[in-house]
Each structure stands twice: as C-alpha cells, then as structure tokens.
Design a protein around this motif. Structure first.
Motif, PDB file in Angstrom:
ATOM      1  N   MET A 166       0.829  -1.184   0.000  1.00 54.52           N
ATOM      2  CA  MET A 166       0.000   0.000   0.000  1.00 54.52           C
ATOM      3  C   MET A 166       0.869   1.242   0.000  1.00 54.52           C
ATOM      4  O   MET A 166       0.641   2.187  -0.753  1.00 54.52           O
ATOM      5  CB  MET A 166      -0.924   0.003   1.203  1.00 54.52           C
ATOM      6  CG  MET A 166      -2.334   0.334   0.815  1.00 54.52           C
ATOM      7  SD  MET A 166      -3.492  -0.269   2.004  1.00 54.52           S
ATOM      8  CE  MET A 166      -3.570   1.043   3.162  1.00 54.52           C
ATOM      9  N   ASN A 167       1.918   1.207   0.842  1.00 54.56           N
ATOM     10  CA  ASN A 167       2.818   2.346   0.888  1.00 54.56           C
ATOM     11  C   ASN A 167       3.452   2.590  -0.481  1.00 54.56           C
ATOM     12  O   ASN A 167       3.593   3.719  -0.924  1.00 54.56           O
ATOM     13  CB  ASN A 167       3.932   2.125   1.918  1.00 54.56           C
ATOM     14  CG  ASN A 167       3.407   2.408   3.328  1.00 54.56           C
ATOM     15  OD1 ASN A 167       2.352   3.047   3.444  1.00 54.56           O
ATOM     16  ND2 ASN A 167       4.106   1.933   4.326  1.00 54.56           N
ATOM     17  N   ARG A 168       3.810   1.461  -1.134  1.00 48.29           N
ATOM     18  CA  ARG A 168       4.448   1.617  -2.447  1.00 48.29           C
ATOM     19  C   ARG A 168       3.496   2.265  -3.420  1.00 48.29           C
ATOM     20  O   ARG A 168       3.851   3.173  -4.151  1.00 48.29           O
ATOM     21  CB  ARG A 168       4.917   0.270  -2.957  1.00 48.29           C
ATOM     22  CG  ARG A 168       6.376   0.364  -3.317  1.00 48.29           C
ATOM     23  CD  ARG A 168       6.890  -0.380  -4.507  1.00 48.29           C
ATOM     24  NE  ARG A 168       6.138  -1.415  -5.103  1.00 48.29           N
ATOM     25  CZ  ARG A 168       6.526  -2.683  -5.053  1.00 48.29           C
ATOM     26  NH1 ARG A 168       7.575  -3.036  -4.348  1.00 48.29           N
ATOM     27  NH2 ARG A 168       5.837  -3.573  -5.702  1.00 48.29           N
ATOM     28  N   SER A 169       2.239   1.794  -3.429  1.00 42.64           N
ATOM     29  CA  SER A 169       1.319   2.342  -4.428  1.00 42.64           C
ATOM     30  C   SER A 169       1.023   3.816  -4.143  1.00 42.64           C
ATOM     31  O   SER A 169       0.883   4.623  -5.052  1.00 42.64           O
ATOM     32  CB  SER A 169       0.031   1.528  -4.483  1.00 42.64           C
ATOM     33  OG  SER A 169      -0.860   1.975  -3.508  1.00 42.64           O
ATOM     34  N   ILE A 170       1.015   4.177  -2.853  1.00 38.48           N
ATOM     35  CA  ILE A 170       0.834   5.597  -2.534  1.00 38.48           C
ATOM     36  C   ILE A 170       2.033   6.393  -3.027  1.00 38.48           C
ATOM     37  O   ILE A 170       1.889   7.453  -3.639  1.00 38.48           O
ATOM     38  CB  ILE A 170       0.636   5.790  -1.008  1.00 38.48           C
ATOM     39  CG1 ILE A 170      -0.742   5.269  -0.612  1.00 38.48           C
ATOM     40  CG2 ILE A 170       0.762   7.270  -0.636  1.00 38.48           C
ATOM     41  CD1 ILE A 170      -0.977   5.267   0.868  1.00 38.48           C
ATOM     42  N   ALA A 171       3.224   5.834  -2.793  1.00 42.00           N
ATOM     43  CA  ALA A 171       4.445   6.520  -3.218  1.00 42.00           C
ATOM     44  C   ALA A 171       4.449   6.700  -4.738  1.00 42.00           C
ATOM     45  O   ALA A 171       4.778   7.772  -5.249  1.00 42.00           O
ATOM     46  CB  ALA A 171       5.681   5.737  -2.787  1.00 42.00           C
ATOM     47  N   VAL A 172       4.043   5.644  -5.471  1.00 44.43           N
ATOM     48  CA  VAL A 172       4.023   5.724  -6.933  1.00 44.43           C
ATOM     49  C   VAL A 172       3.044   6.793  -7.381  1.00 44.43           C
ATOM     50  O   VAL A 172       3.356   7.611  -8.242  1.00 44.43           O
ATOM     51  CB  VAL A 172       3.644   4.354  -7.542  1.00 44.43           C
ATOM     52  CG1 VAL A 172       3.297   4.491  -9.016  1.00 44.43           C
ATOM     53  CG2 VAL A 172       4.771   3.364  -7.359  1.00 44.43           C
ATOM     54  N   ARG A 173       1.869   6.795  -6.754  1.00 42.15           N
ATOM     55  CA  ARG A 173       0.870   7.800  -7.113  1.00 42.15           C
ATOM     56  C   ARG A 173       1.381   9.203  -6.859  1.00 42.15           C
ATOM     57  O   ARG A 173       1.207  10.106  -7.667  1.00 42.15           O
ATOM     58  CB  ARG A 173      -0.385   7.572  -6.263  1.00 42.15           C
ATOM     59  CG  ARG A 173      -1.387   6.747  -6.988  1.00 42.15           C
ATOM     60  CD  ARG A 173      -2.752   7.380  -6.830  1.00 42.15           C
ATOM     61  NE  ARG A 173      -3.734   6.312  -6.945  1.00 42.15           N
ATOM     62  CZ  ARG A 173      -4.649   6.049  -6.019  1.00 42.15           C
ATOM     63  NH1 ARG A 173      -4.705   6.798  -4.935  1.00 42.15           N
ATOM     64  NH2 ARG A 173      -5.489   5.081  -6.188  1.00 42.15           N
ATOM     65  N   LEU A 174       2.026   9.356  -5.669  1.00 42.34           N
ATOM     66  CA  LEU A 174       2.545  10.661  -5.299  1.00 42.34           C
ATOM     67  C   LEU A 174       3.582  11.125  -6.332  1.00 42.34           C
ATOM     68  O   LEU A 174       3.553  12.269  -6.805  1.00 42.34           O
ATOM     69  CB  LEU A 174       3.162  10.592  -3.909  1.00 42.34           C
ATOM     70  CG  LEU A 174       3.417  11.948  -3.249  1.00 42.34           C
ATOM     71  CD1 LEU A 174       2.090  12.625  -2.950  1.00 42.34           C
ATOM     72  CD2 LEU A 174       4.239  11.773  -1.976  1.00 42.34           C
ATOM     73  N   ALA A 175       4.457  10.183  -6.679  1.00 41.81           N
ATOM     74  CA  ALA A 175       5.500  10.527  -7.658  1.00 41.81           C
ATOM     75  C   ALA A 175       4.866  10.946  -8.984  1.00 41.81           C
ATOM     76  O   ALA A 175       5.279  11.926  -9.614  1.00 41.81           O
ATOM     77  CB  ALA A 175       6.440   9.341  -7.868  1.00 41.81           C
ATOM     78  N   GLY A 176       3.816  10.204  -9.376  1.00 40.45           N
ATOM     79  CA  GLY A 176       3.130  10.547 -10.621  1.00 40.45           C
ATOM     80  C   GLY A 176       2.527  11.936 -10.562  1.00 40.45           C
ATOM     81  O   GLY A 176       2.658  12.723 -11.500  1.00 40.45           O
ATOM     82  N   THR A 177       1.890  12.234  -9.430  1.00 36.97           N
ATOM     83  CA  THR A 177       1.278  13.560  -9.284  1.00 36.97           C
ATOM     84  C   THR A 177       2.341  14.646  -9.343  1.00 36.97           C
ATOM     85  O   THR A 177       2.184  15.651 -10.048  1.00 36.97           O
ATOM     86  CB  THR A 177       0.539  13.660  -7.933  1.00 36.97           C
ATOM     87  OG1 THR A 177      -0.281  12.503  -7.800  1.00 36.97           O
ATOM     88  CG2 THR A 177      -0.303  14.910  -7.870  1.00 36.97           C
ATOM     89  N   ILE A 178       3.444  14.414  -8.622  1.00 41.15           N
ATOM     90  CA  ILE A 178       4.506  15.427  -8.619  1.00 41.15           C
ATOM     91  C   ILE A 178       5.059  15.614 -10.024  1.00 41.15           C
ATOM     92  O   ILE A 178       5.240  16.743 -10.495  1.00 41.15           O
ATOM     93  CB  ILE A 178       5.634  15.026  -7.631  1.00 41.15           C
ATOM     94  CG1 ILE A 178       5.122  15.154  -6.190  1.00 41.15           C
ATOM     95  CG2 ILE A 178       6.862  15.897  -7.840  1.00 41.15           C
ATOM     96  CD1 ILE A 178       6.089  14.631  -5.162  1.00 41.15           C
ATOM     97  N   ALA A 179       5.257  14.500 -10.734  1.00 38.89           N
ATOM     98  CA  ALA A 179       5.796  14.601 -12.091  1.00 38.89           C
ATOM     99  C   ALA A 179       4.838  15.383 -12.979  1.00 38.89           C
ATOM    100  O   ALA A 179       5.256  16.263 -13.753  1.00 38.89           O
ATOM    101  CB  ALA A 179       6.031  13.200 -12.671  1.00 38.89           C
TER     102      ALA A 179
END
Lengths: 302, 310
Positions: free
Chosen positions: A10-23
């Motif tokens: 779950m943490n990973r998927s949140i991190a991936v989403r966050l990275a996507g949003t930031i990008a």
C-alpha cells in the motif's frame, strides 16, 4: 495476488501515485513557464523604463518578470518616434479589407462547389485544392513580378488582393454548405428570390460558424505576414506592423525598449481576435485540416 | 444539387480569377522566368532582342538585358553553385529536424492536456497562444531571449551554474536555435489537430482495454497512437511543407549566418532577387522550392483523401 494488500504494497502504491502527481504537476509548471514566460517577459519589459531594461534581464531575479516602476513611455515612444500608429492603421486597413473580401469571395465559391452541378465541377475543385496547397510564401518572388507587371506594386491593393482568394477558406465553406439542406434554398427560389438574394439573405446568415474560422484565419495570415509586405509595399507610407518591427531589429542599433513595446502592441489584435473566436477557430482548423468529421461535430474545447 | 451552370459560374468567378492571377500565374511565371537569364554579350543587337523579351513578364528586375537561356539557371545551380547546395542542405536539415520534433512535442502536449478540467484548458490556450503571434514577433522575442550577453536564457543558465552559450552567434548552434523557436511557436497549433483526432476515438475502445486490465500507458501505446497514425502523418507532412518555407526568423535574426549556417532556400532566393538582382537564379530556386512543396502536399492529399475511420 488476492486478499488484503500488505502495508508495504500500500505504501508503495501511494508513493508511486505521489511521484506521478509530482511529475505531472512539475510538467504543467514547466509548460506554463516555457509557453507563457517569454510572452509575459515581453509585456513586462515593454512597460519598464528603457534605462533599466538590461539591469533586470541579467542576472535573473523576480524583478525580471515584474516591472518595478511601470511606465507607458516605450509604448508612447513607438507611436511618436517610430510612426507605429501608421503601421497599425495600415495593417488594420489591409487586414480588414482582406477579411471582408475574403469571406464574401470564398463563401460564394464554396457555395457554388457545394450546391451546384455543372460541367467541370470536379476539375474546379481540384484547382481549388491545388491553390490551397500551393503555399503563398513559395511564390512571393514571382508574384512580385506579376504584381509589378500589372502596375500596382507598392500600393495597398498589392497587399490585399493576393490574400483574398484562399483555397483553404473555399474548402472550409464548401464542407460547411454541404451540411445545409438544399430544401431551404429551394424554398427561397420557389418564392421567387434571385440567386444573389438567396445567397445574401438565406445562406450567408447561416454561415457564421464557418465564417468565424475564415475570419480568424485570413486576419492572422494578413496581420502576421512579413515576406510579402516586405517586397510588395516597401514605401514607408504603406508600412505594416510586421515590417515595422522587422525594420527595427535589422536597423544598425536595435532599440530594445521599442522592440518590446512594438512586439507587445503589434501582437495584441491577432491574439485578442483569437481569444474571442477561439472555439470556432480551433474547431474549424482541426476539423477542416485533418478532415476528421468527429472534430467538426464535437470540437476540441468541450 | 442545382443545375444552373450560369449561376454557378457567377458565384465561382471572383475566387477563380483571384486564384488564377495570384496563385497559378505566379507559379507559371516562376517557371518561365527561371528559364531566362542575362543575354551575353550585351551587344546592341541582343539588347534589342532582350528589350522585346522584357516586354513580357520579366521587366521588373529592370536590370541588364535578359533572354531565354533554357535550363542553364538550373544547370548552374546544380553544377557550380556551392551556395545553393549549402542552402539546400540547411533547408533539408531544418525541416527534417523541426518537423518530427514539433510533432513529438505536439503529441506529448495533446496527451498531457486532453481532458476538460479548467487548468488543462487554460494550459491548452497558453500553448496555442504563440501560434496567434506572428513569426516575426516570435523571432524578435527569441532573439532578445537568446542574446549572448543580456539574454534571459543565458541568465537562466548562469543561475543554475551552467556556462552561457553564444546561441545565434554560433554557426553550430544557430540552426538549432531556429528549430527550437519554430517548435515553440507551432507545437500548440498542431496539438489541436491531435486533440481533435483523439476525440474521434470511441470511448468503448478504452473501456474494453481497461476491462482487460491495460494500464493508461498501454492504452496510449496500443489504442491512441495507432488510431492517431493518420493524423500524425498528415501533421508531419504538412508541417514539413510549412518548415520548407521558413523565412521570417532567418530574415530577422540571422540573415542566413553565421557562415551561412541558417541560409535557407527561401531566404537565398530572396537575396538573389532583391540584393543580387539575379531573377533567373531567384526564380529557379523558387520553382524548385515550389515543386518540392507541391510534391509533399500531394502526399498530404493522398493521406487525407479517405475519410478517417476509427
């Protein structure tokens, strides 16, 4: 994998989403900077006192983009010292004339191609298509020979007339008129209206969406063209906005403050017209250019 | 359809006359004039002949006597005119680089900015805005931004610790700068074509893919790109034709230099006509450019003839 996702996942998927949003947000910011900042900078610099132009171009500070003591002196200067008012008036006159004539002439041709059956129709249409694809800038030099031979080089007519007939405009009008039911036209004819009257009273008033595209297209083309005015109307009496701007930078000593001011002022009319008729225009070019019918139906800017 | 040929002719006449006079005739004159050249040696007799030929269309140059010289202008261009070849190379390099980069950027913008939220729609307008500004203003603005001493771009480079660049003053960078400027101005314009094309793709295609578990990037790669292929090729071709005719930025920013590194064909033809006063060479170059663009555009017509099918 099934069941409840583990904490790590779950943490990973949140991190991936966050990275996507930031990008994505980063890309948006970058785009805004790349496309808007140059335009913004010109406007800001046009409003800056001429003496402090260089001071803020380098090194870069926030003041580069915000004039600290805004002044209209550069803008007044181009009108009083560079005769920019005349250039604006000339551009407005020739663009207005080209647009008005262009809408009438090209809509008439588009109407004939859409609604009449006559011998040689497909040949005429082919000729229009060729005229549409034979680009203006490729024939400027021979066109100069033709216009000079006809004896109206260095007049306003030399600027206007070659820009009136436009293959793409004819094509856009033709596409548009094909959608209009012939019964409406027939009804007017049965009532005894002449063809001229039918076109002027019935067809033209329905053409507004197509005409809006053509107006923006012809106006931008005429207002923004440099090459043809450069060779066709060289006397300062007929100087248009683009040649006036080009003359400044090709002069031995370019005056930055005036360049900024004339670039800003000279871009105002086409930008304003575009913003005003944006929806029609984009629908028109995108639909007419790629001929995807869906573009015409739906438009881009929903 | 109405069968009244006389009315049809009246409606068509103004446009056809204008197109004939200001599009077709110049194209013909270009070819005719490119077969003319200086009559040598300028004896009294040949001057008389030249004068009678000058009574034709080519009197504008007003220079020395001219006569029919067949293909010698072309022969000269091809066999002993290194400036022309250099210019042809520059033009090809410019279009060959500017067009694909513009298309790639435009496609990227379309993917990023499709959708209906307010931010995206504002950004779409922002990206399109440069296309409403004339190429000469765009050239002026970027000329100032790329100024080696006071320019904004070098200030930016310095601010992040990079060495300042000569940009338009360098024969190695000038053409790349012109390409970047063209991409900046035109990518938003072509983005609109891609957005229109994307709207034509039926939603069901994506829904089906999503049900099969395809990710967004997979959907873009396997659905959007293939269905957009036609639009992409159309834009690529018309953009290439467009780039072939670049004039304003060269005229305003570089005058073909430094060391002819940005000396595109249209500018070379302009110089030949109005500075070198050699109409034969100028129109020969114009005719070649026109032929190249017409060929490209015929390809374009072929690409767009059938209706799009999605």
């Amino acid at each position: 994998m099934s069941g409840i996702p583990s904490h790590a996942n779950m943490n990973r998927s949140i991190a991936v989403r966050l990275a996507g949003t930031i990008a994505r947000e980063g890309l948006f910011l970058l785009l805004a900077m790349v496309y808007i900042l140059p335009v913004w900078w010109v406007v800001a610099s046009a409003l800056r006192p001429a003496s402090s132009l260089y001071q803020y171009a380098s090194p870069l500070t926030w003041r580069t983009f915000v004039p600290s003591s805004p002044t209209l002196s550069n803008i007044m200067g181009i009108f009083s010292k560079l005769d920019f008012g005349r250039a604006i008036a000339n551009s407005a006159l020739v663009s207005g004339a080209a647009v008005a004539l262009g809408v009438v002439v090209n809509s008439m041709a588009g109407f004939a191609l859409a609604k009449f059956e006559f011998p040689g129709r497909s040949l005429v249409f082919l000729a229009v298509l060729v005229a549409f694809i034979a680009p203006f800038d490729a024939i400027v030099i021979p066109l100069h020979l033709v216009v000079s031979r006809m004896g109206f080089l260095n007049t306003r007519a030399a600027l206007v007339l070659p820009a009136v007939g436009n293959g793409l405009a004819i094509f856009l009008f033709k596409q548009f008129y094909e959608e209009i039911p012939s019964e409406i036209i027939e009804a007017a004819r049965v009532d005894g209206a002449s063809w001229f009257c039918t076109f002027w009273r019935i067809v033209m008033p329905m053409s507004i969406p197509a005409a809006a595209t053509v107006v923006v297209m012809l106006f931008m083309f005429q207002w923004n063209s440099l090459f043809w005015p450069l060779v066709a109307a060289f006397s300062s009496k007929y100087r248009v906005v683009q040649t006036a701007i080009a003359m400044q930078i090709t002069a031995d000593e370019a005056h930055w403050a005036y360049l900024f001011a004339s670039a800003a002022v000279g871009s105002l009319p086409p930008v304003a017209l575009f913003l005003l008729l944006q929806k029609h225009y984009i629908r028109g070019i995108a639909g007419g250019g790629s001929r995807s019918e869906t573009a015409g139906r739906d438009g881009v800017d929903r | 359809m109405f069968r009244e040929p006389r009315a049809a002719i009246v409606f068509l006449a103004p446009a056809l006359i204008l197109l004939g006079l200001f599009r077709v005739l110049p194209a013909a004159v270009s070819v005719g004039e490119s077969l003319m050249g200086l009559a040598t040696p300028p004896t009294a007799a040949s001057e008389a002949i030249g004068a009678s030929i000058n009574a034709g269309v080519g009197a504008a140059a007003g220079g020395p006597t001219r006569a029919f010289v067949g293909f010698s202008n072309y022969r000269h261009l091809f066999t002993s005119d290194p400036v022309f070849w250099g210019s042809a190379r520059v033009t090809l390099a410019y279009s060959a680089l500017a067009s694909p980069v513009t298309v790639a950027v435009a496609l990227g913008l379309a993917f990023l900015l499709k959708g209906s939220d307010r931010r995206r729609s504002l950004l779409r307008t922002a990206c399109f805005l440069p296309s409403a500004i004339s190429m000469s203003v765009v050239a002026v603005v970027w000329g100032l931004m790329l100024d080696p001493y006071y320019g904004l771009v070098n200030s930016l480079l310095r601010a992040i610790g990079l060495p300042p660049q000569p940009f338009l003053n360098s024969p190695r960078q000038a053409l790349a700068c012109l390409i970047a400027i063209a991409v900046w101005r035109n990518s938003g314009y072509w983005m609109m074509f891609f957005l229109a094309g994307m709207q034509g793709i039926p939603r069901e295609a994506y829904e089906a893919a999503a049900l099969d578990g395809a990710s967004k990037s997979k959907q873009a790669w396997h659905i959007t790109i293939p269905l957009l292929a036609r639009t992409v090729s159309f834009v690529l071709v018309s953009n290439t034709a467009f780039n072939f005719l670049t004039f304003a930025p060269v005229f305003i920013l570089t005058k073909g230099g430094p060391i002819r590194s940005t000396n595109v064909l249209v500018y070379e033809s302009y110089k030949s006509a109005f500075i070198g006063l050699d109409m034969g060479r100028a129109t020969a170059i114009s005719s070649l450019v026109l032929a190249a663009v017409l060929l490209l555009s015929l390809a374009e017509l072929r690409l767009t003839r059938p209706k799009h099918e999605y």
